[in-house]
Write a protein that holds these residues in place. Structure first.
Motif, mmCIF file in Angstrom:
data_model
loop_
_atom_site.group_PDB
_atom_site.id
_atom_site.type_symbol
_atom_site.label_atom_id
_atom_site.label_comp_id
_atom_site.label_asym_id
_atom_site.label_seq_id
_atom_site.Cartn_x
_atom_site.Cartn_y
_atom_site.Cartn_z
ATOM 1 N N TYR A 192 -3.596 1.826 2.106
ATOM 2 C CA TYR A 192 -3.518 0.856 0.898
ATOM 3 C C TYR A 192 -2.530 1.618 -0.219
ATOM 4 C CZ TYR A 192 -6.324 -2.586 3.064
ATOM 5 O OH TYR A 192 -6.846 -3.423 3.901
ATOM 6 N N THR A 193 -3.048 2.695 -0.591
ATOM 7 C CA THR A 193 -2.202 3.525 -1.511
ATOM 8 C C THR A 193 -0.665 3.670 -1.067
ATOM 9 O OG1 THR A 193 -4.154 4.831 -1.573
ATOM 10 C CG2 THR A 193 -2.152 5.723 -2.702
ATOM 11 N N ASN A 194 -0.647 3.889 0.110
ATOM 12 C CA ASN A 194 1.007 3.967 0.715
ATOM 13 C C ASN A 194 1.853 2.591 0.261
ATOM 14 O OD1 ASN A 194 1.745 6.451 1.385
ATOM 15 N ND2 ASN A 194 1.079 6.370 3.352
ATOM 16 N N ARG A 195 0.959 1.338 0.568
ATOM 17 C CA ARG A 195 1.560 0.292 0.311
ATOM 18 C C ARG A 195 1.859 -0.119 -1.282
ATOM 19 N NH1 ARG A 195 -1.590 -3.236 5.221
ATOM 20 N NH2 ARG A 195 -1.099 -1.568 6.688
ATOM 21 N N GLY A 196 1.337 0.890 -1.862
ATOM 22 C CA GLY A 196 1.047 0.319 -3.557
ATOM 23 C C GLY A 196 0.085 -0.356 -4.061
ATOM 24 N N ASN A 197 -0.977 -0.602 -2.902
ATOM 25 C CA ASN A 197 -2.127 -1.504 -3.362
ATOM 26 C C ASN A 197 -3.187 -0.497 -3.919
ATOM 27 O OD1 ASN A 197 -3.684 -3.520 -3.628
ATOM 28 N ND2 ASN A 197 -3.631 -4.589 -1.641
ATOM 29 N N PHE A 198 -3.055 0.008 -5.109
ATOM 30 C CA PHE A 198 -3.880 0.882 -5.491
ATOM 31 C C PHE A 198 -5.267 0.216 -5.919
ATOM 32 C CE2 PHE A 198 -0.490 3.796 -7.632
ATOM 33 C CZ PHE A 198 -0.042 3.963 -6.441
ATOM 34 N N ASP B 159 3.781 -2.924 7.014
ATOM 35 C CA ASP B 159 3.257 -3.304 5.700
ATOM 36 C C ASP B 159 3.616 -4.812 5.425
ATOM 37 O OD1 ASP B 159 2.172 -0.930 5.795
ATOM 38 O OD2 ASP B 159 3.444 0.111 4.408
ATOM 39 N N GLY B 310 5.222 6.646 1.175
ATOM 40 C CA GLY B 310 5.532 5.340 1.720
ATOM 41 C C GLY B 310 6.210 4.613 1.074
ATOM 42 N N GLY B 312 5.667 1.615 -0.390
ATOM 43 C CA GLY B 312 4.879 1.013 -1.416
ATOM 44 C C GLY B 312 4.704 1.910 -2.463
ATOM 45 N N ALA B 313 4.146 3.276 -2.209
ATOM 46 C CA ALA B 313 3.953 4.149 -3.229
ATOM 47 C C ALA B 313 5.106 4.438 -3.896
ATOM 48 C CB ALA B 313 3.235 5.246 -2.553
ATOM 49 N N VAL B 316 5.885 1.769 -6.477
ATOM 50 C CA VAL B 316 5.198 2.028 -7.898
ATOM 51 C C VAL B 316 5.625 3.111 -8.631
ATOM 52 C CG1 VAL B 316 2.753 2.717 -8.520
ATOM 53 C CG2 VAL B 316 3.157 1.154 -6.752
#
Lengths: 228, 343
Positions: A192-198, B159, B310, B312-313, B316
């Protein structure tokens, strides 16, 4: 943060099938690995702490070094060994819960050994004298020692369990974080962190800590009752 | 004696604290000069700021085509173990890989992939290639030996939810279980080279061709080449809406990258040998000499951020730093749609 808390509660209430699967894989893995590490580590720790023999000092140093083994390195080692091209490829263990347990046992056992060794080395001289004074034989001395160790054994178990449930480096390497199969709480948080879903990551973290809290409450209660 | 030791300990701790305290301001100061002009006074970095400022600045350039390719792993490939010794009997589920590739190329699956996300995001996340081979033959159902298929793939298709949308249909119809490992294209290809995948789904032409060249790929019966390209979308160059580098007005994406480099505007790079990273490396002006090696951008650290994370990170991170970033469109649209995610 508050939205993460809401998400955590909503996640638990929704009883999401994937979350339940992640929880059950996490529980299976960390209970197995911590129990195996305990069964291996406690006898070795007591032996290292209580007995005097040549080479003991070297073994203690080796064990203390292994206590600091980076999980990623351990994971990498198992990944190489059990890869499709590795020497143990025929066992077909890569990306299974079994190999995650094995990697964790290698990581956690030295910690149990180190803790037991430290405790036993502290009480062994006095205990040996008492046993001699009472005229106890070898086996009875050992039984007395084990009885004395009940409290630190349970502490060591909690340490092993905590390490196992919180560890991510090794399990993500050898488990591959495959959904419905080897995805555990920590690897899911990483995903989830890698997907930006913190916030979902934090929510899972909260659930993980809550679980850890429950296990600790139960076992600490048991510990107090047993060693009273 | 004990007193002295404890005093010493306290002194050491204080020293440590002081050192940390001294280091921190220096750390925060470093990115400030680059961040200040880009972030402008639009918004203070408050925790409640949930609106995504990063937006698409450059897209639909021919250079930005992002093609996804399926490759079946060759069981007789020149596998080597960690020491470089040849390994011959690597278990690869060829029948399972064939079945999954066949199914993904049926009209039904291609249509599903093409329609994915239209309802949710109002835009196509993936397009089906006009010349994608369509499979019309039979698909072998799972047997006891072939039912587990190991698919090593890039993060973007996983993702963005595409695989989660497609695979359950395949699994329930034909009885297979697809185990998806997702990582950057570089890692996904390496997993296959280590004998840990039956097929790969990646998006980096140069790395795919190297994979074929080295003999790791296999031509699936009925297809012309090892590389089966079937869906595509576009890479997009994103950045702060204020666009300090003037990327929007650049004639081409190459000019846009040159403008970013000229003005030393902060740019977040994946830095993980993924397909997106490989594409980004090909877009910088050659005179900069930026490659995947760390030394190649050692002189650009004041604006070039190699994140090794990744998509997403990285998005951000770009949002927080007001930086430019190259991303595949599918991940970006998912990122914007979940705009509450990076609080």
């Amino acid at each position: 943060m508050s939205s993460a808390l809401h998400k955590a509660i909503a996640l638990i209430l929704s009883a999401d099938a994937e979350l339940l699967n992640i929880l059950s894989v996490t529980a299976r893995m960390s209970l197995q690995s911590s129990l195996i590490a305990l069964l291996l580590g406690v006898p070795i720790g007591i032996w290292l702490g209580a007995c005097r023999f040549p080479g003991r000092g070297a073994l203690v140093v080796v064990n203390r070094t292994l206590m600091g083994m980076p999980p990623v390195v351990c994971g990498l080692l198992f990944y190489m060994l059990f890869s499709g091209v590795g020497p143990f490829r025929h066992m077909k263990l890569l990306f299974t819960v079994k190999i995650m347990v094995m990697a964790q046992v290698v990581l956690i056992t030295p910690i149990v050994v180190g803790n037991m060794e430290t405790y036993v080395a502290g009480i062994a001289p006095n205990l040996r004298e008492t046993a001699k004074g009472l005229g106890l034989g070898g086996f009875k001395t050992f039984a007395l020692l084990c009885n004395e160790c009940l409290y630190p054994i349970i502490s060591a178990y909690l340490l092993a369990f905590g390490r196992s449930i919180a560890e991510v480096g090794a399990v993500s390497m050898v488990g591959g974080a495959i959904a419905w199969k080897t995805n555990v709480m920590t690897t899911a948080i990483m995903q989830y962190t890698n997907r930006g879903n913190f916030s979902l990551g934090i929510a899972l973290g909260m659930i993980l800590l809550a679980l850890s809290l429950m296990v600790n409450i139960v076992i600490s209660g048991l510990q107090r009752r047993l060693s009273r | 004696m004990k007193k002295r030791i404890s005093l010493l300990l306290v002194a050491v701790m204080l020293l440590g604290l002081a050192a940390c305290g001294a280091a921190k301001p220096a750390e925060t100061q470093a990115p400030a000069p680059t961040a200040a002009p880009t972030e402008a006074p639009t918004e203070a970095p408050t925790e409640a700021a949930l609106v995504v400022d990063t937006c698409i600045l450059k897209e639909a350039d021919d250079k930005m085509l992002n093609t996804y390719t399926l490759l079946a792993v060759n069981p007789d490939a020149p596998f080597t173990d960690a020491d470089g010794n040849p390994v011959s009997d690597v278990a690869v589920n060829t029948a399972g890989a064939d079945a999954l590739i066949h199914w993904l190329l049926t009209r039904e699956a291609l249509d599903m992939a093409g329609d994915y996300g239209v309802a949710e995001y109002g835009e196509h996340l993936f397009y089906v290639k006009d010349d994608a081979p369509v499979y019309t033959g039979d698909i072998a159902p799972a047997t006891e030996e072939t039912k587990v298929i190991r698919l090593s793939t890039t993060t973007s298709v996983n993702d963005s939810g595409l695989l989660g949308y497609l695979l359950p249909v395949f699994e329930s119809t034909y009885g297979y279980t697809v185990e998806v490992q997702s990582a950057g294209t570089g890692k996904a290809i390496n997993a296959a080279k280590f004998g840990n995948a039956d097929l790969i789904l990646v998006h980096s032409k140069s790395q795919e061709e190297a994979f074929v060249e080295e003999g790791f790929a296999r031509t699936v019966d009925g297809f012309e080449s090892e590389r089966i390209s079937f869906i595509y979308n576009y890479f997009v160059l994103c950045g702060p809406s204020a666009d300090p580098a003037g990327v929007k007005d650049c004639a081409s994406v190459l000019d846009a990258f040159a403008a970013i480099a000229d003005g030393k505007y902060t740019f977040v790079s994946r830095g993980d040998a993924s397909g997106t990273h490989t594409k980004e490396l090909s877009l910088w002006p050659e005179s900069l000499g930026i490659t995947k090696e760390a030394e190649s951008f050692a002189n650009y650290t004041d604006w070039y951020v190699s994140a090794n994370a990744g998509m997403g990170a990285c998005l951000v991170m770009a949002e927080e730093m007001g930086a430019y970033i190259l991303t595949d469109k599918a991940t970006f649209l998912t990122f914007v749609a979940n705009d509450g995610v990076m609080e």
